[in-house]
Design a protein around this motif. Sequence first.
Motif, PDB file in Angstrom:
ATOM      1  N   ARG A  33       0.838  -1.191   0.000  1.00  0.00           N
ATOM      2  CA  ARG A  33       0.000   0.000   0.000  1.00  0.00           C
ATOM      3  C   ARG A  33       0.875   1.244   0.000  1.00  0.00           C
ATOM      4  O   ARG A  33       1.733   1.411   0.870  1.00  0.00           O
ATOM      5  CB  ARG A  33      -0.920   0.002   1.212  1.00  0.00           C
ATOM      6  N   PRO A  34       0.691   2.137  -0.979  1.00  0.00           N
ATOM      7  CA  PRO A  34       1.503   3.357  -1.004  1.00  0.00           C
ATOM      8  C   PRO A  34       1.128   4.288   0.141  1.00  0.00           C
ATOM      9  O   PRO A  34       0.057   4.151   0.755  1.00  0.00           O
ATOM     10  CB  PRO A  34       1.156   3.974  -2.357  1.00  0.00           C
ATOM     11  N   ALA A  35       2.011   5.245   0.404  1.00  0.00           N
ATOM     12  CA  ALA A  35       1.772   6.148   1.524  1.00  0.00           C
ATOM     13  C   ALA A  35       0.613   7.104   1.252  1.00  0.00           C
ATOM     14  O   ALA A  35      -0.094   7.506   2.171  1.00  0.00           O
ATOM     15  CB  ALA A  35       3.043   6.940   1.834  1.00  0.00           C
ATOM     16  N   TYR A  36       0.418   7.485  -0.006  1.00  0.00           N
ATOM     17  CA  TYR A  36      -0.612   8.457  -0.344  1.00  0.00           C
ATOM     18  C   TYR A  36      -1.979   7.789  -0.317  1.00  0.00           C
ATOM     19  O   TYR A  36      -2.239   6.837  -1.061  1.00  0.00           O
ATOM     20  CB  TYR A  36      -0.331   9.044  -1.725  1.00  0.00           C
ATOM     21  N   ASP A  37      -2.872   8.291   0.496  1.00  0.00           N
ATOM     22  CA  ASP A  37      -4.196   7.693   0.667  1.00  0.00           C
ATOM     23  C   ASP A  37      -5.193   8.386  -0.258  1.00  0.00           C
ATOM     24  O   ASP A  37      -5.899   9.309   0.135  1.00  0.00           O
ATOM     25  CB  ASP A  37      -4.644   7.813   2.114  1.00  0.00           C
ATOM     26  N   TYR A  38      -5.256   7.937  -1.497  1.00  0.00           N
ATOM     27  CA  TYR A  38      -6.139   8.585  -2.461  1.00  0.00           C
ATOM     28  C   TYR A  38      -7.607   8.346  -2.150  1.00  0.00           C
ATOM     29  O   TYR A  38      -8.472   9.128  -2.551  1.00  0.00           O
ATOM     30  CB  TYR A  38      -5.817   8.141  -3.891  1.00  0.00           C
ATOM     31  N   LEU A  39      -7.927   7.283  -1.415  1.00  0.00           N
ATOM     32  CA  LEU A  39      -9.322   7.045  -1.071  1.00  0.00           C
ATOM     33  C   LEU A  39      -9.852   8.103  -0.111  1.00  0.00           C
ATOM     34  O   LEU A  39     -11.065   8.323  -0.034  1.00  0.00           O
ATOM     35  CB  LEU A  39      -9.487   5.652  -0.463  1.00  0.00           C
ATOM     36  N   ALA A  40      -8.954   8.783   0.598  1.00  0.00           N
ATOM     37  CA  ALA A  40      -9.401   9.874   1.458  1.00  0.00           C
ATOM     38  C   ALA A  40      -9.944  11.030   0.634  1.00  0.00           C
ATOM     39  O   ALA A  40     -10.755  11.829   1.108  1.00  0.00           O
ATOM     40  CB  ALA A  40      -8.238  10.365   2.328  1.00  0.00           C
ATOM     41  N   ASP A  41      -9.503  11.134  -0.611  1.00  0.00           N
ATOM     42  CA  ASP A  41      -9.986  12.195  -1.500  1.00  0.00           C
ATOM     43  C   ASP A  41     -11.339  11.873  -2.101  1.00  0.00           C
ATOM     44  O   ASP A  41     -12.139  12.780  -2.371  1.00  0.00           O
ATOM     45  CB  ASP A  41      -8.994  12.417  -2.653  1.00  0.00           C
ATOM     46  N   ILE A  42     -11.613  10.592  -2.355  1.00  0.00           N
ATOM     47  CA  ILE A  42     -12.806  10.255  -3.145  1.00  0.00           C
ATOM     48  C   ILE A  42     -13.787   9.356  -2.420  1.00  0.00           C
ATOM     49  O   ILE A  42     -14.865   9.070  -2.947  1.00  0.00           O
ATOM     50  CB  ILE A  42     -12.397   9.566  -4.455  1.00  0.00           C
ATOM     51  N   GLY A  43     -13.460   8.876  -1.240  1.00  0.00           N
ATOM     52  CA  GLY A  43     -14.348   7.962  -0.555  1.00  0.00           C
ATOM     53  C   GLY A  43     -14.247   6.559  -1.111  1.00  0.00           C
ATOM     54  O   GLY A  43     -13.420   6.255  -1.961  1.00  0.00           O
ATOM     55  N   GLY A  44     -15.097   5.678  -0.645  1.00  0.00           N
ATOM     56  CA  GLY A  44     -15.063   4.294  -1.094  1.00  0.00           C
ATOM     57  C   GLY A  44     -14.049   3.488  -0.313  1.00  0.00           C
ATOM     58  O   GLY A  44     -13.324   3.999   0.543  1.00  0.00           O
ATOM     59  N   HIS A  45     -13.986   2.196  -0.611  1.00  0.00           N
ATOM     60  CA  HIS A  45     -13.082   1.329   0.129  1.00  0.00           C
ATOM     61  C   HIS A  45     -12.262   0.420  -0.783  1.00  0.00           C
ATOM     62  O   HIS A  45     -11.279  -0.169  -0.350  1.00  0.00           O
ATOM     63  CB  HIS A  45     -13.879   0.459   1.114  1.00  0.00           C
ATOM     64  N   ASP A  46     -12.652   0.274  -2.046  1.00  0.00           N
ATOM     65  CA  ASP A  46     -11.916  -0.593  -2.971  1.00  0.00           C
ATOM     66  C   ASP A  46     -10.749   0.156  -3.574  1.00  0.00           C
ATOM     67  O   ASP A  46     -10.927   1.222  -4.198  1.00  0.00           O
ATOM     68  CB  ASP A  46     -12.840  -1.061  -4.098  1.00  0.00           C
ATOM     69  N   ARG A  47      -9.562  -0.386  -3.443  1.00  0.00           N
ATOM     70  CA  ARG A  47      -8.382   0.253  -4.006  1.00  0.00           C
ATOM     71  C   ARG A  47      -8.232  -0.140  -5.471  1.00  0.00           C
ATOM     72  O   ARG A  47      -8.718  -1.184  -5.906  1.00  0.00           O
ATOM     73  CB  ARG A  47      -7.128  -0.140  -3.218  1.00  0.00           C
ATOM     74  N   GLU A  48      -7.557   0.715  -6.221  1.00  0.00           N
ATOM     75  CA  GLU A  48      -7.279   0.435  -7.630  1.00  0.00           C
ATOM     76  C   GLU A  48      -5.837  -0.045  -7.738  1.00  0.00           C
ATOM     77  O   GLU A  48      -4.903   0.723  -7.485  1.00  0.00           O
ATOM     78  CB  GLU A  48      -7.493   1.687  -8.475  1.00  0.00           C
ATOM     79  N   PRO A  49      -5.603  -1.325  -8.091  1.00  0.00           N
ATOM     80  CA  PRO A  49      -4.238  -1.847  -8.078  1.00  0.00           C
ATOM     81  C   PRO A  49      -3.302  -1.117  -9.018  1.00  0.00           C
ATOM     82  O   PRO A  49      -2.125  -0.906  -8.689  1.00  0.00           O
ATOM     83  CB  PRO A  49      -4.408  -3.320  -8.474  1.00  0.00           C
ATOM     84  N   ALA A  50      -3.769  -0.699 -10.194  1.00  0.00           N
ATOM     85  CA  ALA A  50      -2.875  -0.005 -11.119  1.00  0.00           C
ATOM     86  C   ALA A  50      -2.363   1.294 -10.512  1.00  0.00           C
ATOM     87  O   ALA A  50      -1.198   1.670 -10.715  1.00  0.00           O
ATOM     88  CB  ALA A  50      -3.586   0.272 -12.439  1.00  0.00           C
ATOM     89  N   LEU A  51      -3.201   1.987  -9.766  1.00  0.00           N
ATOM     90  CA  LEU A  51      -2.779   3.223  -9.116  1.00  0.00           C
ATOM     91  C   LEU A  51      -1.835   2.926  -7.955  1.00  0.00           C
ATOM     92  O   LEU A  51      -0.846   3.641  -7.743  1.00  0.00           O
ATOM     93  CB  LEU A  51      -4.002   4.012  -8.645  1.00  0.00           C
ATOM     94  N   ASP A  52      -2.112   1.863  -7.198  1.00  0.00           N
ATOM     95  CA  ASP A  52      -1.182   1.469  -6.126  1.00  0.00           C
ATOM     96  C   ASP A  52       0.204   1.163  -6.696  1.00  0.00           C
ATOM     97  O   ASP A  52       1.224   1.559  -6.135  1.00  0.00           O
ATOM     98  CB  ASP A  52      -1.720   0.246  -5.388  1.00  0.00           C
ATOM     99  N   PHE A  53       0.247   0.442  -7.819  1.00  0.00           N
ATOM    100  CA  PHE A  53       1.539   0.137  -8.447  1.00  0.00           C
ATOM    101  C   PHE A  53       2.275   1.428  -8.811  1.00  0.00           C
ATOM    102  O   PHE A  53       3.480   1.571  -8.550  1.00  0.00           O
ATOM    103  CB  PHE A  53       1.341  -0.687  -9.725  1.00  0.00           C
ATOM    104  N   ALA A  54       1.562   2.358  -9.423  1.00  0.00           N
ATOM    105  CA  ALA A  54       2.191   3.595  -9.895  1.00  0.00           C
ATOM    106  C   ALA A  54       2.731   4.420  -8.739  1.00  0.00           C
ATOM    107  O   ALA A  54       3.857   4.933  -8.792  1.00  0.00           O
ATOM    108  CB  ALA A  54       1.193   4.409 -10.710  1.00  0.00           C
TER     109      ALA A  54
END
Length: 842
Positions: free
Chosen positions: A126-147
Amino acid sequence: MTHGSGLPAPRSTGPSTDRREPAERTAAMDDPSYAPSRAPEGGDGLGTPADPNGVHGPITGHPPGPGAAARRIVVCAVGAVTAQGDGAGPLWENVRAGITAIRPVRGLPMDGYLTTVGGEVPRVRRPAYDYLADIGGHDREPALDFALTAAEEALAASGLTGAVPAERWGVAFGTCNGGLRSAEKVLRRSREGRPAPGDPRHYLLVPPHAMAEALSGAFVLKGPLLSVNTACASGAHALAHATEAIRAGRADAMLVGGSDAFTETAFAGFTSLQSLSATPAAPYSRDRDGLSLGEGSGMLVLVAEDVARAVGAPVLAEVLGYGLSADGYHATAPHPQGEGAARAIRQALHTAGLVPEDVGYINGHGTGTPKNDSAESNAVRAALGEAAEKTTLSSTKSMVGHLLGAAGAVEAVVTVLALREQTAPPTANFTGTDPRCGLDAVPHTARPLDLNAALSNNFAFAGANACVAFGSPGHRFEAPPAPPDETVVVTGFGVISAAGDGAAALWRAWTSGRALGAEEDGLRVARADFDPRRHTGPRERRRMDRLGGLAVASCRAALEHAGLTAGERVGVVLGTGLGPMRSTEDFLLPVLDGGPAHAGPAVFPNTVFNAAAGQVAMAVGARGPTSTAATGHAAGASALTVAHDLLRRGRADAVLVPAVEDLSPGVLDAYRGLPLFAGPAGRRYTLAEAGIALVLERASAARARGARVLAEFTGHATASDAAGLGRWDARGEGVERAMRAALADAGVRPEELTAIWSGAGGISAADAPEARATRRLLPDGACPVHAPHRRLGEPVGAGAQLAAVLALTDWEHGGRPGPVLVNSSPLGGTHISLVLRPATEN
């Protein structure tokens, strides 16, 4: 906000330190909450860790002027997430050792596919940047985690902390599928009658440009931002366009790369094309029978050499040059003799100042399919001549799989490390030489070599070819003199819009004052009344979706208007914010309902964003540089900036720049689900379809053929708010920077402007920042500000083309001559400004 004195600030994991009032921060969802996160510090052994104290001080001063074309560009650091593990170190060590990480796939149901193996990332950190805090939801996007994870590694190792202001850092990012895995999960839940994720803002993860904007937000990179989607060549195209941004002085450093994750669409699509191997791929081998899919990300930090040397940053390699071309041949198959690919390789050699004998190693496209590998081998022979027989050509895909849009970035990382280690990595799984290939594939075992220069090849669906040339930092190649920096002009346009066919219909709708569109289930929509039978023949239509039809029709009209015939010196750079979502839905929904056996092989090639650009190249014979920009609602403007810089560098004589949008049922459902478009605010906003193309040319080429010049395209700039997914700065700071930088690039003072063509579409929260920035730019309000999207509809990525055609038509009808500014912004804090002036105004 910068950390110390300049490197993009790490986001804080604690409470926000942003002292602005909530009203000064805006989210695309009308949500003022703001929860940024921290990026890690430190290195990974692939470069000197950044100086935590920033003792070298920031790079300050003005962007380089016309001489910037001579800037040399170096790779200071790399990062990766692949099937070989987390990090560029494990990737290189295992690839050098010939270890294949193509194994049984665990993260997807694999029933019904031609294979059960792939290059799956074993553990998603899990990357340090918590993008779900910006948009809500709970499912992570693996391609974005990789990047994000690969970017953390590359930036930490770059040695540039405190050295480059955030405004001089850019992002160029390539992907094929973007956040498609997130869309698949939502659609599967819906088809199975299960509830979708709790927050509809989760849809913001799906578009390709969301990843570029997340990277910008995570590391506060406020310079140029580009999202490119040329299928399997996306990562290589991102490298090419980032190189131009630095050479042109638009940035001093660029975070560049690509990412893709496994999707059901990709496995079902390549199964339908009979392209997957049941065992790990064996590129260039006599027994090869298909490719292996992979997933992951590669990221590189590109920096102007003078900046890197000034701060003592590590230098792993130099980016010497690149080549781009279009096959104009087939939607999925390469030209059998590799004709288009050979032109890309030759162009890379030429721009790098290399002769074939300088190239010691080529990291090949090497997918493992019979047609691709033999075509690439033919291309290498055609481009390198006799030297090809002495050049090593190996495939990283044999060990990590085909990473689609991330392939060019990950393979560039391997190429850079091959130069650093003076070693050609092997081709794994090799079963013996195929005479149709026949070049030295470095079978099984890495080989020490004296390497001064290396190439990285990537080729894609729709005939998009790319080759990037890298040089060892210990060897100095002298590049050929840069071509003279000349003006780019507009010589033609073609229009299909909700107002009808042609610029005249658009102009009548604009001047009449009537609003286009009608309500469709709570959302106002302006449809283009487009009949492809008026523009294309039956044979063309068999392989073309509606998006491709709009692109071909508008480009044919633009070429006719310009009096231009396409050829090898004419390119295609297409912009689309939504892309081929109609084809994606037509392909994916039967797969979700009935399994891979229901995948349509005729539909799958049109699910890639650059399919429409390929259709244009095939239909009109344009075989010059091709690319596809996918920067959301600013995609068309982004495509214009890419084409402009290609022309100024002499990469082509002319470039067709279509922007196309088709509103599918799924797209409209997604817009309806976003709170920003609900209620009274949404009723003032109209989404529109369009296909609008401009012909750009080098002024000297236009003069040589006696063309009528309609306008000069004299400058542009792109700036990012770096606010996170679906967010922007409500004060309009990024918009103002883009406008002022574009005017400076064009040599125009704000008070000289005769009009501003605004990107405002009718959503006050999104339109207000631009209005505030415009008042600061022109406090006396003397310059008229036009907002065509409020009346004619927001044609998503085609907004800049629509405004440009209106500006040119206004001059034709006696409007006040003089420079105008055209603004475009997607719903995520990226801002692009273009400067046009009448041809006779100078």
